[in-house]
Enzyme design. Structure first.
Site, PDB file in Angstrom:
ATOM      1  N   PHE A 128       0.872  -1.165   0.000  1.00 31.68           N
ATOM      2  CA  PHE A 128       0.000   0.000   0.000  1.00 31.68           C
ATOM      3  C   PHE A 128       0.917   1.224   0.000  1.00 31.68           C
ATOM      4  CE2 PHE A 128      -2.439   3.507   1.669  1.00 31.68           C
ATOM      5  CZ  PHE A 128      -3.394   3.546   0.678  1.00 31.68           C
ATOM      6  N   THR A 129       0.451   2.289  -0.628  1.00 28.65           N
ATOM      7  CA  THR A 129       1.305   3.458  -0.896  1.00 28.65           C
ATOM      8  C   THR A 129       1.989   3.992   0.369  1.00 28.65           C
ATOM      9  OG1 THR A 129      -0.666   4.845  -0.733  1.00 28.65           O
ATOM     10  CG2 THR A 129      -0.004   4.141  -2.937  1.00 28.65           C
ATOM     11  N   ASP A 219      -2.233  -4.405   9.066  1.00 26.69           N
ATOM     12  CA  ASP A 219      -2.784  -3.105   8.708  1.00 26.69           C
ATOM     13  C   ASP A 219      -4.286  -3.338   8.721  1.00 26.69           C
ATOM     14  OD1 ASP A 219      -3.950  -0.966   7.524  1.00 26.69           O
ATOM     15  OD2 ASP A 219      -2.594  -0.872   5.814  1.00 26.69           O
ATOM     16  N   LYS A 262     -11.575   4.479   7.812  1.00 29.58           N
ATOM     17  CA  LYS A 262     -12.297   3.501   6.981  1.00 29.58           C
ATOM     18  C   LYS A 262     -13.301   2.732   7.860  1.00 29.58           C
ATOM     19  CE  LYS A 262      -8.468   4.412   4.430  1.00 29.58           C
ATOM     20  NZ  LYS A 262      -7.417   5.331   4.872  1.00 29.58           N
ATOM     21  N   ARG A 386      -5.224   3.986  -9.780  1.00 31.91           N
ATOM     22  CA  ARG A 386      -4.456   3.022  -9.007  1.00 31.91           C
ATOM     23  C   ARG A 386      -3.719   2.161 -10.013  1.00 31.91           C
ATOM     24  NH1 ARG A 386      -4.615   4.384  -3.322  1.00 31.91           N
ATOM     25  NH2 ARG A 386      -3.191   5.737  -4.427  1.00 31.91           N
ATOM     26  N   PHE A 453       1.304  10.292  -6.843  1.00 31.28           N
ATOM     27  CA  PHE A 453      -0.065  10.319  -7.377  1.00 31.28           C
ATOM     28  C   PHE A 453      -0.920  11.414  -6.767  1.00 31.28           C
ATOM     29  CE2 PHE A 453      -1.916   8.421  -3.597  1.00 31.28           C
ATOM     30  CZ  PHE A 453      -0.810   7.807  -3.024  1.00 31.28           C
TER      31      PHE A 453
HETATM   32  N1  F0G Z   1      -3.477   1.356   4.933  1.00 30.26           N
HETATM   33  C1  F0G Z   1      -4.403   1.211   3.988  1.00 30.26           C
HETATM   34  C2  F0G Z   1      -4.734  -0.163   3.502  1.00 30.26           C
HETATM   35  C3  F0G Z   1      -5.045   2.341   3.469  1.00 30.26           C
HETATM   36  O1  F0G Z   1      -5.973   2.174   2.527  1.00 30.26           O
HETATM   37  C4  F0G Z   1      -4.707   3.624   3.955  1.00 30.26           C
HETATM   38  C5  F0G Z   1      -5.313   4.816   3.403  1.00 30.26           C
HETATM   39  C6  F0G Z   1      -3.728   3.724   4.944  1.00 30.26           C
HETATM   40  C7  F0G Z   1      -3.133   2.558   5.421  1.00 30.26           C
HETATM   41  C8  F0G Z   1      -3.266   5.044   5.479  1.00 30.26           C
HETATM   42  O2  F0G Z   1      -4.213   5.592   6.303  1.00 30.26           O
HETATM   43  O3  F0G Z   1      -4.973   7.667   5.146  1.00 30.26           O
HETATM   44  O4  F0G Z   1      -5.413   7.295   7.571  1.00 30.26           O
HETATM   45  O5  F0G Z   1      -3.124   7.796   6.776  1.00 30.26           O
HETATM   46  N2  F0G Z   1      -5.955   4.799   2.328  1.00 30.26           N
HETATM   47  C9  F0G Z   1      -6.644   5.919   1.734  1.00 30.26           C
HETATM   48  C10 F0G Z   1      -7.274   5.468   0.449  1.00 30.26           C
HETATM   49  C11 F0G Z   1      -5.817   7.158   1.568  1.00 30.26           C
HETATM   50  O6  F0G Z   1      -7.878   6.313  -0.225  1.00 30.26           O
HETATM   51  O7  F0G Z   1      -7.207   4.283   0.112  1.00 30.26           O
HETATM   52  P1  F0G Z   1      -4.448   7.179   6.443  1.00 30.26           P
END
Ligand code: F0G
Length: 463
Positions: A128-129, A219, A262, A386, A453
Site C-alpha cells: 500500500f502506498t 494493517d 475507513k 491506481r 499520485f
Molecule cells: N493502509 C491502507 C490499507 C489504506 O488504505 C490507507 C489509506 C492507509 C493505510 C493510510 O491511512 O490515510 O489514515 O493515513 N488509504 C486511503 C485510500 C488514503 O484512499 O485508500 P491514512
C-alpha cells in the site's frame, strides 16, 4: 457461493440529515480538470457531483457518534474519551495496548521507525502506498508475498488477498530470518481491488510466523470488510457474527496499525494497538514527539469518542452486509454495462480495469489517470488512479514500477450514497466505454518525489 441467492438487505438506518450536491456542465468540468492537471486529487470537492475518490474519512457518522462528539473531554492528559477508545479496541479487536494517532500513516510511521532495522525486509500482501513509503523511509525493503492470482484482474479467486507461503519461505532461505522485521498483513487488500484473505490462509501464515519467530502486524484498516467476506465465503464461518470473526482474525497478530477513517466510520483518526508491552512503551515515547501526548495522539477528545462508538457500530452484521453489498451492486451494474472490472468485486470499491478499457493507451501514457479524468468530465463522478502513477518509482533504479494492475478505483463511502447514485456512476462508465476510442493518453509534467499520485500534474498528448 452462498451469496448468490440473497434476499435484499436494506441499510439498517434511515437518513436524518442531507447535504445537497452540485451538478455542473461538461464545459465547466473540462475547464476544472485541465486546471487540476488531469489529477482528480487536485479538484475542488465542490466541483464534484458524486465523490468516489476514497472511502477514507468520507463516512457519514451516526446520531450516536455525533452525540458522542458533544461529550468530548478536551483535557490535554487523560481524556475520558481515550479510555473509551482503549476499551473499544480491547473489546472488539482484542489488543491490550492502544496508542492513538491522527491517522493511519502516523501509526505506520511510528511502527516502521521502531520495528525495522536498516536493510531488513517487510513482507506484505501487496504494497500500500503510505505503508511502503514508511517502510522505505525506515530503511526497510518491501517484499510482495501475495498470491499471484492477486495480480490478475480477471482471476475469480475468492481470497485474492491470501499470502503465498512459498514466497515467504523463499525470502527466509535467501536472506535469513533476522533480515525480516515483521509480516505486514492487510485484510481486504486495497491495491489488489479490496480483496480479502481467508482465515485458513491466515492460520497457516500465523503458524509459519510462529515457527520463525516473526511477528505479524496487521494493517487492520479494512478488517471488518474482510471478516464479512469470510462469513460469506469460507466454510465454517457461515452465520458467525463478524464481531467474532474479527476477533479471531486479530488474535493471530501481535498488533496492528489502523486508519480509523475507513472501518471505524469516522472522518479522522487512527491508532496503534499491540500486545507487545515493550513496543507499546517505545510507541508512547515516540508519539509524544510526532503526534501529541499518548492519551490523544493528535486527536481531539471528541474524535476519540466518535472512533470508540464507530468501532461498536462497524461490527453490526446488517450494517456491514449492506455496506459491502452496495459495492457489489455497483460492480453488477458496471458488469451489465460491459465495463471491464476487477473480479471478484472487493469490499470498499469497484476497480475498473483501465488496461482492458483503453487497450490503445500504453501504460507509459497513464491509461488509468486518463480514464479517471474522462469520467469526471463525463458526469462529475470522481474516482482515482491506481496504476503506474500510484506505484511510483523503484528507489534502486529510479524507473517507473510497472504494476500489472492499471486501475481506476471507484470507492464507495460508507453510509453516504444511495444505489441510484451507483446507477449514475455505472451509466457514465458504460457511456465512456462505448466511446472509449476518443480517450487519449497523458504525459506527466510535474512529478513529486514521494507519493507522486497525490499531486502529480498531467497534460493530454496531442497527436
Ligand atoms: N493502509 C491502507 C490499507 C489504506 O488504505 C490507507 C489509506 C492507509 C493505510 C493510510 O491511512 O490515510 O489514515 O493515513 N488509504 C486511503 C485510500 C488514503 O484512499 O485508500 P491514512
Amino acid at each position: 457461493m452462498a451469496s448468490m441467492q440473497k434476499r435484499t438487505i436494506a441499510e439498517p438506518y434511515r437518513i436524518k440529515v442531507v447535504e445537497p450536491l452540485r451538478m455542473t456542465t461538461r464545459e465547466y468540468r473540462e475547464e476544472r480538470i485541465r486546471e487540476a492537471g488531469y489529477n482528480t486529487f487536485l479538484l475542488r470537492s465542490e466541483d464534484v457531483y458524486i465523490d468516489l475518490l476514497t472511502d477514507s474519512g468520507t463516512s457519514a457518522m451516526s446520531d450516536n457518534q455525533w452525540a458522542g462528539m458533544m461529550l468530548g473531554d478536551e483535557a490535554y492528559a487523560g481524556s475520558r474519551n481515550f479510555y473509551h477508545l482503549e476499551a473499544a479496541v480491547q473489546e472488539i479487536y482484542g489488543f491490550r495496548y492502544v496508542v492513538p494517532t491522527h491517522q493511519g500513516r502516523a501509526a505506520e510511521h511510528i511502527t516502521s521507525q521502531l520495528r525495522i532495522k536498516r536493510g531488513q525486509y517487510v513482507p506484505m500482501n501487496m504494497y500500500f502506498t503510505t505503508t511502503r513509503e514508511h517502510v522505505e523511509r525506515a530503511g526497510g525493503i518491501f517484499y510482495d508475498c501475495i498470491i499471484d492470482e492477486a495480480h490478475d484482474p480477471q482471476n475469480p479467486h475468492p481470497f485474492k488477498g491470501n499470502v503465498d507461503l512459498a514466497k515467504l519461505d523463499h525470502l527466509v532461505q535467501e536472506k535469513g530470518r533476522d533480515q525480516i522485521a515483521y509480516l505486514s498483513i492487510a485484510p481486504c487488500v486495497n491495491m489488489a481491488g479490496g480483496q480479502p484473505f481467508s482465515m485458513a490462509n491466515l492460520r497457516e501464515v500465523a503458524a509459519w510466523a510462529d515457527r520463525h519467530g516473526i511477528p505479524i502486524i496487521f494493517d487492520a484498516t479494512r478488517a471488518v470488510e474482510n471478516a464479512y467476506f469470510i462469513q460469506q465465503r469460507e466454510p465454517g464461518y457461515e452465520g458467525k457474527p463478524v464481531r467474532e470473526i474479527l476477533r479471531e482474525m486479530m488474535s493471530y497478530g501481535e498488533g496492528c496499525t489502523m486508519s480509523s477513517k475507513k472501518d471505524n466510520l469516522v472522518n479522522i483518526g487512527g491508532f496503534i494497538a499491540t500486545n507487545n508491552e515493550q513496543f507499546f512503551t517505545r510507541a508512547k515515547e515516540m508519539v509524544v514527539v510526532f503526534e501529541g501526548l499518548h492519551t490523544y495522539g493528535g486527536l481531539a477528545g471528541r474524535d476519540m469518542e466518535a472512533i470508540a462508538r464507530g468501532i461498536y457500530e462497524m461490527v453490526d452484521d446488517l450494517y456491514i452486509a449492506s455496506r459491502v453489498r452496495q459495492v457489489e451492486y455497483l460492480g453488477g451494474r458496471l458488469r451489465e454495462g460491459g465495463v471491464p472490472i476487477v473480479e471478484p468485486v472487493g469490499g470498499h470499491a469497484v476497480f475498473v480495469d483501465a488496461k482492458r478499457f483503453l487497450p490503445h493507451v500504453p501504460q507509459e501514457e497513464f491509461p488509468a489517470q486518463a480514464l479517471a479524468a474522462a469520467l469526471y468530465v463525463d458526469s462529475g463522478v470522481r474516482g482515482m488512479e491506481r496504476g503506474i502513477v500510484s506505484a511510483g518509482r523503484d528507489p534502486a533504479t529510479g524507473e517507473h514500477r510497472r504494476p500489472n494492475l492499471e486501475l481506476v478505483r471507484l470507492t464507495v463511502p460508507r453510509r453516504v450514497y444511495t444505489n441510484l447514485h451507483m446507477d449514475v456512476v455505472a451509466e457514465s462508465c458504460a457511456a465512456l466505454y462505448a466511446d472509449r476510442e476518443s480517450i487519449r493518453g497523458l504525459k506527466m509534467v510535474y512529478e513529486p518525489p514521494e507519493l507522486r499520485f497525490f499531486q502529480a500534474r498531467f497534460e493530454p498528448i496531442v497527436p
